[in-house]
Write a protein that holds these residues in place. Structure first.
Motif, PDB file in Angstrom:
ATOM      1  N   ASN A 152       0.827  -1.203   0.000  1.00  0.00           N
ATOM      2  CA  ASN A 152       0.000   0.000   0.000  1.00  0.00           C
ATOM      3  C   ASN A 152       0.864   1.258   0.000  1.00  0.00           C
ATOM      4  OD1 ASN A 152      -2.424  -1.514   0.246  1.00  0.00           O
ATOM      5  ND2 ASN A 152      -2.083  -1.701   2.446  1.00  0.00           N
ATOM      6  N   ASN A 153       0.459   2.266  -0.780  1.00  0.00           N
ATOM      7  CA  ASN A 153       1.073   3.587  -0.689  1.00  0.00           C
ATOM      8  C   ASN A 153       0.374   4.345   0.429  1.00  0.00           C
ATOM      9  OD1 ASN A 153       2.956   3.410  -2.824  1.00  0.00           O
ATOM     10  ND2 ASN A 153       1.363   3.836  -4.323  1.00  0.00           N
ATOM     11  N   VAL A 154       1.122   4.897   1.372  1.00  0.00           N
ATOM     12  CA  VAL A 154       0.523   5.614   2.491  1.00  0.00           C
ATOM     13  C   VAL A 154       1.088   7.024   2.590  1.00  0.00           C
ATOM     14  CG1 VAL A 154       0.045   3.519   3.825  1.00  0.00           C
ATOM     15  CG2 VAL A 154       2.227   4.688   4.127  1.00  0.00           C
ATOM     16  N   SER A 155       0.217   7.956   2.961  1.00  0.00           N
ATOM     17  CA  SER A 155       0.642   9.347   3.144  1.00  0.00           C
ATOM     18  C   SER A 155      -0.141  10.003   4.273  1.00  0.00           C
ATOM     19  CB  SER A 155       0.440  10.141   1.838  1.00  0.00           C
ATOM     20  OG  SER A 155      -0.911  10.092   1.421  1.00  0.00           O
ATOM     21  N   THR A 156      -0.739   9.169   5.135  1.00  0.00           N
ATOM     22  CA  THR A 156      -1.484   9.679   6.283  1.00  0.00           C
ATOM     23  C   THR A 156      -1.468   8.625   7.371  1.00  0.00           C
ATOM     24  OG1 THR A 156      -3.595  10.653   6.994  1.00  0.00           O
ATOM     25  CG2 THR A 156      -3.711   8.757   5.526  1.00  0.00           C
ATOM     26  N   THR A 161      -1.266 -11.208  10.481  1.00  0.00           N
ATOM     27  CA  THR A 161      -0.926  -9.960  11.187  1.00  0.00           C
ATOM     28  C   THR A 161       0.304  -9.302  10.587  1.00  0.00           C
ATOM     29  OG1 THR A 161       0.242 -11.317  12.818  1.00  0.00           O
ATOM     30  CG2 THR A 161      -2.007 -10.627  13.359  1.00  0.00           C
ATOM     31  N   TYR A 162       0.118  -8.836   9.350  1.00  0.00           N
ATOM     32  CA  TYR A 162       1.231  -8.248   8.595  1.00  0.00           C
ATOM     33  C   TYR A 162       0.689  -7.297   7.533  1.00  0.00           C
ATOM     34  CZ  TYR A 162       4.669  -7.838   4.854  1.00  0.00           C
ATOM     35  OH  TYR A 162       5.490  -7.321   3.888  1.00  0.00           O
ATOM     36  N   ILE A 163       1.392  -6.201   7.303  1.00  0.00           N
ATOM     37  CA  ILE A 163       1.135  -5.344   6.144  1.00  0.00           C
ATOM     38  C   ILE A 163       2.468  -4.802   5.628  1.00  0.00           C
ATOM     39  CG2 ILE A 163      -1.215  -4.607   6.711  1.00  0.00           C
ATOM     40  CD1 ILE A 163      -0.045  -2.022   7.830  1.00  0.00           C
ATOM     41  N   ALA A 164       2.517  -4.541   4.331  1.00  0.00           N
ATOM     42  CA  ALA A 164       3.675  -3.895   3.712  1.00  0.00           C
ATOM     43  C   ALA A 164       3.224  -2.540   3.191  1.00  0.00           C
ATOM     44  CB  ALA A 164       4.223  -4.747   2.574  1.00  0.00           C
ATOM     45  N   SER A 165       4.052  -1.519   3.389  1.00  0.00           N
ATOM     46  CA  SER A 165       3.683  -0.159   2.978  1.00  0.00           C
ATOM     47  C   SER A 165       4.838   0.541   2.285  1.00  0.00           C
ATOM     48  CB  SER A 165       3.256   0.677   4.192  1.00  0.00           C
ATOM     49  OG  SER A 165       2.145   0.122   4.845  1.00  0.00           O
ATOM     50  N   ARG A 166       4.472   1.428   1.392  1.00  0.00           N
ATOM     51  CA  ARG A 166       5.421   2.355   0.777  1.00  0.00           C
ATOM     52  C   ARG A 166       5.018   3.752   1.240  1.00  0.00           C
ATOM     53  NH1 ARG A 166       5.521   5.660  -3.800  1.00  0.00           N
ATOM     54  NH2 ARG A 166       7.555   5.901  -4.832  1.00  0.00           N
ATOM     55  N   ALA A 167       5.779   4.319   2.152  1.00  0.00           N
ATOM     56  CA  ALA A 167       5.426   5.611   2.744  1.00  0.00           C
ATOM     57  C   ALA A 167       5.983   6.751   1.905  1.00  0.00           C
ATOM     58  CB  ALA A 167       5.963   5.708   4.166  1.00  0.00           C
ATOM     59  N   GLU A 168       5.079   7.604   1.411  1.00  0.00           N
ATOM     60  CA  GLU A 168       5.470   8.795   0.672  1.00  0.00           C
ATOM     61  C   GLU A 168       5.513   9.950   1.672  1.00  0.00           C
ATOM     62  OE1 GLU A 168       3.406   9.240  -3.123  1.00  0.00           O
ATOM     63  OE2 GLU A 168       2.513   7.270  -2.782  1.00  0.00           O
ATOM     64  N   LEU A 169       6.665  10.117   2.318  1.00  0.00           N
ATOM     65  CA  LEU A 169       6.778  10.993   3.481  1.00  0.00           C
ATOM     66  C   LEU A 169       6.551  12.459   3.168  1.00  0.00           C
ATOM     67  CD1 LEU A 169       9.793   8.995   4.770  1.00  0.00           C
ATOM     68  CD2 LEU A 169       7.648   9.198   6.000  1.00  0.00           C
ATOM     69  N   ASP A 170       6.822  12.876   1.946  1.00  0.00           N
ATOM     70  CA  ASP A 170       6.623  14.282   1.580  1.00  0.00           C
ATOM     71  C   ASP A 170       5.147  14.656   1.518  1.00  0.00           C
ATOM     72  OD1 ASP A 170       9.525  14.914   0.906  1.00  0.00           O
ATOM     73  OD2 ASP A 170       9.129  13.234  -0.436  1.00  0.00           O
ATOM     74  N   LYS A 171       4.269  13.673   1.415  1.00  0.00           N
ATOM     75  CA  LYS A 171       2.842  13.941   1.280  1.00  0.00           C
ATOM     76  C   LYS A 171       2.103  13.961   2.613  1.00  0.00           C
ATOM     77  CE  LYS A 171       2.487  12.098  -3.426  1.00  0.00           C
ATOM     78  NZ  LYS A 171       1.778  11.136  -4.317  1.00  0.00           N
ATOM     79  N   PHE A 172       2.798  13.617   3.710  1.00  0.00           N
ATOM     80  CA  PHE A 172       2.155  13.663   5.018  1.00  0.00           C
ATOM     81  C   PHE A 172       1.901  15.108   5.429  1.00  0.00           C
ATOM     82  CE2 PHE A 172       3.359   9.292   5.270  1.00  0.00           C
ATOM     83  CZ  PHE A 172       2.572   8.733   6.263  1.00  0.00           C
ATOM     84  N   THR A 173       0.836  15.323   6.217  1.00  0.00           N
ATOM     85  CA  THR A 173       0.534  16.647   6.742  1.00  0.00           C
ATOM     86  C   THR A 173       1.753  17.212   7.450  1.00  0.00           C
ATOM     87  OG1 THR A 173      -1.766  15.982   7.079  1.00  0.00           O
ATOM     88  CG2 THR A 173      -1.012  17.956   8.240  1.00  0.00           C
ATOM     89  N   GLN A 187      -3.818  18.210  12.689  1.00  0.00           N
ATOM     90  CA  GLN A 187      -3.838  16.920  11.993  1.00  0.00           C
ATOM     91  C   GLN A 187      -5.274  16.464  11.728  1.00  0.00           C
ATOM     92  OE1 GLN A 187      -1.594  14.133  14.383  1.00  0.00           O
ATOM     93  NE2 GLN A 187       0.001  15.662  14.710  1.00  0.00           N
ATOM     94  N   MET A 188      -6.138  16.587  12.745  1.00  0.00           N
ATOM     95  CA  MET A 188      -7.530  16.175  12.594  1.00  0.00           C
ATOM     96  C   MET A 188      -8.261  17.078  11.600  1.00  0.00           C
ATOM     97  SD  MET A 188      -7.907  13.457  14.397  1.00  0.00           S
ATOM     98  CE  MET A 188      -6.211  13.126  13.842  1.00  0.00           C
ATOM     99  N   ALA A 189      -7.937  18.374  11.629  1.00  0.00           N
ATOM    100  CA  ALA A 189      -8.553  19.318  10.693  1.00  0.00           C
ATOM    101  C   ALA A 189      -8.165  18.979   9.261  1.00  0.00           C
ATOM    102  CB  ALA A 189      -8.133  20.746  11.042  1.00  0.00           C
ATOM    103  N   CYS A 190      -6.886  18.663   9.038  1.00  0.00           N
ATOM    104  CA  CYS A 190      -6.433  18.287   7.701  1.00  0.00           C
ATOM    105  C   CYS A 190      -7.166  17.039   7.213  1.00  0.00           C
ATOM    106  CB  CYS A 190      -4.922  18.042   7.705  1.00  0.00           C
ATOM    107  SG  CYS A 190      -3.923  19.537   7.814  1.00  0.00           S
ATOM    108  N   HIS A 191      -7.342  16.088   8.107  1.00  0.00           N
ATOM    109  CA  HIS A 191      -8.049  14.858   7.759  1.00  0.00           C
ATOM    110  C   HIS A 191      -9.489  15.164   7.344  1.00  0.00           C
ATOM    111  CE1 HIS A 191      -9.043  10.574   7.989  1.00  0.00           C
ATOM    112  NE2 HIS A 191     -10.144  10.927   8.625  1.00  0.00           N
ATOM    113  N   MET A 192     -10.159  16.023   8.098  1.00  0.00           N
ATOM    114  CA  MET A 192     -11.550  16.363   7.793  1.00  0.00           C
ATOM    115  C   MET A 192     -11.664  17.201   6.531  1.00  0.00           C
ATOM    116  SD  MET A 192     -13.053  17.142  11.622  1.00  0.00           S
ATOM    117  CE  MET A 192     -14.746  17.398  11.007  1.00  0.00           C
ATOM    118  N   LEU A 193     -10.725  18.126   6.315  1.00  0.00           N
ATOM    119  CA  LEU A 193     -10.753  18.957   5.116  1.00  0.00           C
ATOM    120  C   LEU A 193     -10.591  18.117   3.856  1.00  0.00           C
ATOM    121  CD1 LEU A 193      -8.557  21.928   6.374  1.00  0.00           C
ATOM    122  CD2 LEU A 193     -10.930  22.132   5.601  1.00  0.00           C
ATOM    123  N   ALA A 194      -9.756  17.080   3.948  1.00  0.00           N
ATOM    124  CA  ALA A 194      -9.478  16.250   2.782  1.00  0.00           C
ATOM    125  C   ALA A 194     -10.555  15.209   2.528  1.00  0.00           C
ATOM    126  CB  ALA A 194      -8.120  15.568   2.949  1.00  0.00           C
TER     127      ALA A 194
END
Length: 300
Positions: free
Chosen positions: A2-6, A26-38, A251-258
């Motif tokens: 999964n690509n994650v940014s939040t 009980t496992y997941i693999a992620s690709r974190a796009e760190l520049d896209k995080f709030t 952080q919560m405001a950004c989540h709700m705005l998006a």
């Protein structure tokens, strides 16, 4: 993968919510796009699962209550179970990409109380002195495990026997980490109760950020005094309780705005801001744009 940014949290415990993390796998693999995080950082969080990672590009800083560790491209490591941590990219010249295996230690330990768990798994997960294990390519002892971590992300869930192959490679990596950390595991170290106190106060803030909060209420959540509350936030999260509250509200405001169509006024109120003007002012200070500009940016 999964690509994650939040980042999201479980209700109640306020551990990080791990989408796709199932009881039978009980496992997941992620690709974190760190520049896209709030705000371009991953906020303070924890999870029972261990976090094994490789830095594909950029420069990443990991923070825990005990300090900071830098990870340039080509490095990697592991965050231990239930360790409070936050991360942020330190370069804007390149993309900051991180690959992660996040898994419950039982995934490789097998049955609780098994010989494998007691002999190989618990020595690491129960070691409070091992918050973050850092691996660097210029260290000969780390080279092999870094190569194994990097190649492990090439496994495909479409391959026959994927689950068994994955457990096998994670077990191999774990044994290499156990060998590398053996000198540290032999050190005696007291249990870190401060980590639990900080978590209790964070949980209280996460449950009540939409209301007016006082330091005495936050301190009481961990049976601490106001003075202890300030000291623990400063020494372990490197910010004041008020700064943490504002960060979390944003952080919560950004989540709700998006993700919602609620008006900006209602979102500001729902996130604990006294007025629309106060919300707009604080949001601009933290994010660098107005709430409306942020919503439009995320919609695009």
């Amino acid at each position: 993968m999964n690509n994650v940014s939040t980042i999201e949290f479980h209700a109640g415990s306020k551990e990080e919510l791990l989408p796709g993390f199932e009881s039978d796998f009980t496992y997941i693999a992620s690709r974190a796009e760190l520049d896209k995080f709030t705000e371009r950082f991953v906020p303070w969080h924890w999870h029972k699962a261990v976090e094994l990672f490789y830095i594909e590009s950029g420069l990443l800083e990991y923070c825990t209550p005990k300090g900071k560790v830098l990870f340039p491209a080509g490095s990697g490591g592991m965050v231990n179970s239930n360790i409070l941590h936050m991360t942020r990219p330190l370069t804007q010249l390149d993309k900051n990409i991180q690959f992660l295996h996040i898994f419950d230690a039982a995934f490789i330990a097998g049955q609780p109380g098994s010989r494998i768990e007691q002999k190989y798994i618990t020595p690491i997960t129960a070691a409070s002195q091992l918050e973050v294990i850092a691996l660097y390519p210029d260290n000969a002892a780390h080279t092999q495990v870094l190569d194994t971590i990097r190649s492990s992300f090439q496994l495909s869930d479409k391959d026959f026997g994927y689950e068994i192959k994955l457990r096998s490679v994670l077990s191999d990596i774990w044994l290499q980490l156990l060998s590398i950390t053996k000198p540290l595991l032999e050190e005696k170290n007291a249990s870190n109760k401060i980590n639990d106190k900080i978590k209790m106060m964070m949980i209280y803030i996460h449950d009540n950020y939409m209301k007016k909060l006082t330091i005495s209420e936050i301190a009481a959540a961990s049976y601490s005094s106001e003075r202890e509350c300030f000291r623990e936030f400063h020494d372990n999260l490197h910010m004041t309780p008020v700064e943490y509250i504002r960060n979390y509200r944003i952080q919560m405001a950004c989540h709700m705005l998006a993700r919602s169509r609620e008006s900006i006024t209602n979102i500001g109120h729902a996130c604990g801001f006294e007025s629309s003007s106060h919300f707009g002012k604080v949001f601009r200070e933290y994010i660098g744009c107005t709430p409306l500009e942020y919503r439009r940016k995320m919609a695009g």
